[in-house]
Write a protein that holds these residues in place. Structure first.
Motif, PDB file in Angstrom:
ATOM      1  N   LEU A 100      -2.451  -1.405  -3.880  1.00 10.63           N
ATOM      2  CA  LEU A 100      -0.996  -1.158  -3.156  1.00 10.63           C
ATOM      3  C   LEU A 100      -0.311  -0.470  -3.833  1.00 10.63           C
ATOM      4  O   LEU A 100       0.360   0.754  -3.462  1.00 10.63           O
ATOM      5  N   LYS A 101      -0.150  -0.666  -5.400  1.00  8.07           N
ATOM      6  CA  LYS A 101       0.706   0.117  -5.922  1.00  8.07           C
ATOM      7  C   LYS A 101       0.219   1.509  -6.275  1.00  8.07           C
ATOM      8  O   LYS A 101       0.950   2.522  -6.386  1.00  8.07           O
ATOM      9  N   THR A 134      -1.409   3.548  -4.157  1.00  7.29           N
ATOM     10  CA  THR A 134      -1.489   4.168  -3.065  1.00  7.29           C
ATOM     11  C   THR A 134       0.055   4.410  -3.022  1.00  7.29           C
ATOM     12  O   THR A 134       0.268   5.690  -2.547  1.00  7.29           O
ATOM     13  N   SER A 135       1.089   3.719  -3.269  1.00  4.91           N
ATOM     14  CA  SER A 135       2.260   4.065  -3.186  1.00  4.91           C
ATOM     15  C   SER A 135       2.562   5.355  -4.155  1.00  4.91           C
ATOM     16  O   SER A 135       3.235   6.410  -4.022  1.00  4.91           O
ATOM     17  N   VAL A 136       1.992   5.136  -5.331  1.00  9.00           N
ATOM     18  CA  VAL A 136       2.259   6.256  -6.547  1.00  9.00           C
ATOM     19  C   VAL A 136       1.856   7.354  -5.984  1.00  9.00           C
ATOM     20  O   VAL A 136       2.308   8.518  -6.207  1.00  9.00           O
ATOM     21  N   ASP A 164       1.420   8.507  -3.036  1.00  4.85           N
ATOM     22  CA  ASP A 164       2.062   9.001  -1.623  1.00  4.85           C
ATOM     23  C   ASP A 164       3.286   9.561  -2.142  1.00  4.85           C
ATOM     24  O   ASP A 164       3.752  10.657  -1.756  1.00  4.85           O
ATOM     25  N   LYS A 165       3.795   9.231  -3.323  1.00  2.00           N
ATOM     26  CA  LYS A 165       5.085   9.831  -3.764  1.00  2.00           C
ATOM     27  C   LYS A 165       4.937  10.767  -4.497  1.00  2.00           C
ATOM     28  O   LYS A 165       5.832  11.887  -4.413  1.00  2.00           O
TER      29      LYS A 165
END
Length: 88
Positions: A52-53, A55-57, A59-60
């Motif tokens: 989850l983390k 994926t967020s990184v 995407d950013k």
């Protein structure tokens, strides 16, 4: 060395952006490494949390223009696949 003022500025701006991109790429690599470490340890809960983390990184980083959207999509897909295989 550049003599024209605009060329000197471009050199400075390019260096600044390169440093920023390097830092962002490094954080992505670290996040991905945490996912694979959790997978190898066999800890499914930690792997899902790290996924989850990560994926967020990723995407950013893509939103900031560091990575191409297809590269990011492929990276996330492969991470998801690795975590999902763990459950079987």
């Amino acid at each position: 060395m550049a003599n024209i003022k605009s060329a000197k500025k471009r050199i400075l701006v390019a260096e600044t952006k390169a440093e920023r991109n390097k830092a962002i790429r490094s954080s992505v690599k670290t996040a991905v490494k945490k996912v694979y470490t959790a997978i190898e340890a066999g800890d499914q809960a930690a792997a899902k949390d790290a996924l989850l983390k990560a994926t967020s990184v990723i995407d950013k980083a893509t939103a900031k223009g560091v990575y191409h959207k297809n590269y990011a999509s492929r990276k996330i897909s492969r991470l998801n696949l690795a975590v999902n295989k763990m459950g079987k």
